[in-house]
Enzyme design. Structure first.
Site, PDB file in Angstrom:
ATOM      1  CE  LYS A   1     -13.516  -4.475   1.592  1.00  0.00           C
ATOM      2  NZ  LYS A   1     -13.079  -3.516   2.789  1.00  0.00           N
TER       3      LYS A   1
ATOM      4  CE  LYS B   1      -6.353  -8.275  -1.231  1.00  0.00           C
ATOM      5  NZ  LYS B   1      -6.097  -7.938  -0.014  1.00  0.00           N
TER       6      LYS B   1
ATOM      7  CE  LYS C   1      -4.459  -1.628   1.796  1.00  0.00           C
ATOM      8  NZ  LYS C   1      -5.442  -1.443   2.904  1.00  0.00           N
TER       9      LYS C   1
HETATM   10  P1  TYM Z   1     -10.969  -6.235   4.388  1.00  0.00           P
HETATM   11  O1  TYM Z   1     -11.900  -5.278   4.840  1.00  0.00           O
HETATM   12  O2  TYM Z   1     -10.137  -5.773   3.531  1.00  0.00           O
HETATM   13  O3  TYM Z   1     -11.688  -7.377   3.975  1.00  0.00           O
HETATM   14  C1  TYM Z   1     -12.544  -8.004   4.893  1.00  0.00           C
HETATM   15  C2  TYM Z   1     -12.742  -9.704   4.847  1.00  0.00           C
HETATM   16  O4  TYM Z   1     -12.415 -10.150   3.602  1.00  0.00           O
HETATM   17  C3  TYM Z   1     -11.437 -11.009   3.327  1.00  0.00           C
HETATM   18  N1  TYM Z   1     -11.070 -10.802   1.972  1.00  0.00           N
HETATM   19  C4  TYM Z   1     -11.009 -12.065   1.001  1.00  0.00           C
HETATM   20  N2  TYM Z   1     -11.139 -13.174   1.413  1.00  0.00           N
HETATM   21  C5  TYM Z   1     -11.024 -14.047   0.058  1.00  0.00           C
HETATM   22  N3  TYM Z   1     -10.764 -13.652  -1.060  1.00  0.00           N
HETATM   23  C6  TYM Z   1     -10.353 -12.248  -1.153  1.00  0.00           C
HETATM   24  N4  TYM Z   1     -10.109 -11.847  -2.483  1.00  0.00           N
HETATM   25  C7  TYM Z   1     -10.608 -11.335  -0.085  1.00  0.00           C
HETATM   26  N5  TYM Z   1     -10.308 -10.055   0.038  1.00  0.00           N
HETATM   27  C8  TYM Z   1     -10.676  -9.582   1.110  1.00  0.00           C
HETATM   28  C9  TYM Z   1     -10.528 -10.324   4.436  1.00  0.00           C
HETATM   29  O5  TYM Z   1      -9.415 -11.231   4.557  1.00  0.00           O
HETATM   30  C10 TYM Z   1     -11.177  -9.724   5.438  1.00  0.00           C
HETATM   31  O6  TYM Z   1     -11.481 -10.957   6.325  1.00  0.00           O
HETATM   32  N6  TYM Z   1      -7.821  -5.486   8.047  1.00  0.00           N
HETATM   33  C11 TYM Z   1      -8.968  -6.029   7.656  1.00  0.00           C
HETATM   34  C12 TYM Z   1     -10.126  -5.500   8.780  1.00  0.00           C
HETATM   35  C13 TYM Z   1     -10.079  -5.755  10.042  1.00  0.00           C
HETATM   36  C14 TYM Z   1     -10.095  -6.885  10.779  1.00  0.00           C
HETATM   37  C15 TYM Z   1      -9.823  -6.549  12.281  1.00  0.00           C
HETATM   38  C16 TYM Z   1     -10.374  -8.032  10.366  1.00  0.00           C
HETATM   39  C17 TYM Z   1      -9.486  -4.693  11.004  1.00  0.00           C
HETATM   40  N7  TYM Z   1      -9.535  -5.221  12.225  1.00  0.00           N
HETATM   41  C18 TYM Z   1      -9.818  -7.393  13.204  1.00  0.00           C
HETATM   42  C19 TYM Z   1     -10.482  -9.057  11.885  1.00  0.00           C
HETATM   43  C20 TYM Z   1     -10.108  -8.752  12.814  1.00  0.00           C
HETATM   44  C21 TYM Z   1      -9.566  -5.701   6.439  1.00  0.00           C
HETATM   45  O7  TYM Z   1      -9.041  -4.715   5.835  1.00  0.00           O
HETATM   46  O8  TYM Z   1     -10.419  -6.413   5.810  1.00  0.00           O
END
Ligand code: TYM
Length: 340
Positions: free
Chosen positions: A203, A200, A119
């Site tokens: 979003k 991957k 990033k």
């Molecule tokens: P975020 O918002 O990017 O994604 C949310 C969840 O979706 C999963 N994910 C995927 N799984 C499968 N294939 C993909 N291409 C894919 N893209 C995203 C992510 O692994 C996530 O589970 N840092 C985290 C948010 C967060 C969080 C936390 C998660 C903040 N604090 C505490 C768990 C516990 C994030 O940006 O997720």
């Protein structure tokens, strides 16, 4: 031990940015829903994390995105009666604990994070918050004595870091935090971009590039077009162990949504050509997302109800977060609450 304590505590979250996609659903939301009845669940919408790229923040968009994500949680099957759903910034202990954890986290641990490196690459002015992002994530998790964190594969390194931070704090100040385990599904934890299966599904890219992601709120014709346009290869190989990256991605999505076993899937698509695989997959995806979209439309027609769910969720989790903070204050020598 009471029945309540016998349940494992689950915590997870989604960042309210970009366009929620099928990867978020398969890797995270669907796993949360699947375990909802067995666990004691806390699901967060992490708006403080969204500020780590401040150039991308539009205040009104952020607020409406938070409600959109909350609506999608419920539409996907999170039951606000069974699970607490809340917004991170409404529970100030998240930011407070993040500061304290910063003080026990060596800088080198953060500089090693691949998500930070990706990033920050090519960005002239990187905010401190972006580097610190995984410490806030560790605070999210550790505040609630979390046992399990259902996430996609991309969060594995952040989860390892959260465990390391918890161990280091416990070592320095005494047993305080439960060491959490990541819950990552064996297949489907990393869906790839349909227009480029070497990266991957994301979003932010999905919000900019048609054909990259299947949005959870995409209408059926868009879903069909996106899947039919997915990058494949010139072969006719539909076995999981031999397929090219693009076809493997389609097979994995089919597997995750249909629940069929691999041999049955391979038999179904053998010798059929990729057009058939894509058409069948599009049907399965539309079938899964249509009821979710219908529920979502109902839920967002009453924004007051969403706000109520979020406020009620914050009220439910705040005392648990405060109990952890009391422990942290006591062990570190920080000022304690008079009543604690
Ligand atoms: P975020 O918002 O990017 O994604 C949310 C969840 O979706 C999963 N994910 C995927 N799984 C499968 N294939 C993909 N291409 C894919 N893209 C995203 C992510 O692994 C996530 O589970 N840092 C985290 C948010 C967060 C969080 C936390 C998660 C903040 N604090 C505490 C768990 C516990 C994030 O940006 O997720």
């Amino acid at each position: 031990m009471s029945a309540q304590h016998a349940r494992l505590r689950v915590f997870s979250g989604v960042q309210p940015t970009g366009k929620l996609h099928l990867g978020n659903y398969v890797g995270a939301l669907d796993v949360w829903v699947g375990g909802q009845d067995q666990h004691d669940n806390v699901f967060c919408i992490v708006d403080l994390h969204a500020l780590t790229i401040p150039e991308a923040v539009r205040p009104d968009d952020l607020r409406s995105k938070v409600r959109e994500v909350a609506g999608l949680y419920v539409a996907c099957g999170i039951d606000p009666a069974a699970s607490a759903i809340f917004v991170q910034s409404r529970v100030s202990a998240h930011a407070e604990l993040a500061w304290i954890l910063n003080c026990v986290t060596p800088l080198g641990w953060l500089e090693r994070m691949t998500q930070y490196k990706a990033k920050s690459a090519g960005t002239e002015r990187v905010g401190t918050g972006l580097l610190d992002y995984p410490v806030l994530q560790a605070a999210d998790i550790l505040l609630y004595d979390t046992n399990r964190v259902p996430v996609g594969e991309d969060q594995r390194q952040h989860m390892e870091l959260a465990r390391d931070i918890a161990r280091r704090f416990n070592h320095l100040f005494g047993e305080t935090f439960v060491i959490p385990d990541a819950m990552i599904r064996p297949s489907g934890a990393r869906l790839m971009g349909l227009d480029d299966p070497t990266i991957k599904m994301s979003k932010s890219i999905g919000a900019q590039r048609a054909g990259h992601a299947i949005g959870l709120l995409d209408p059926p014709d868009v879903i069909q077009r996106t899947i039919m346009g997915a990058v494949t290869d010139p072969h006719r190989e539909t076995r999981f162990d031999h397929a090219g990256l693009g076809v493997l991605n389609l097979l994995v999505i089919y597997e995750a949504l249909s629940g069929e076993a691999r041999p049955a899937i391979e038999a179904r698509f053998e010798g059929q050509g990729y057009g058939y695989l894509k058409r069948t997959l599009a049907e399965v995806v539309v079938e899964r997302l249509t009821p979710i979209q219908r529920r979502y439309a109902e839920i967002v027609s009453n924004l007051g109800e969403i706000d109520h769910i979020l406020e009620e969720g914050a009220e439910r989790v705040r005392p648990r977060a405060e109990a952890t903070m009391d422990r942290v204050r006591r062990l570190t020598g920080l000022a304690e609450r008079p009543s604690a």
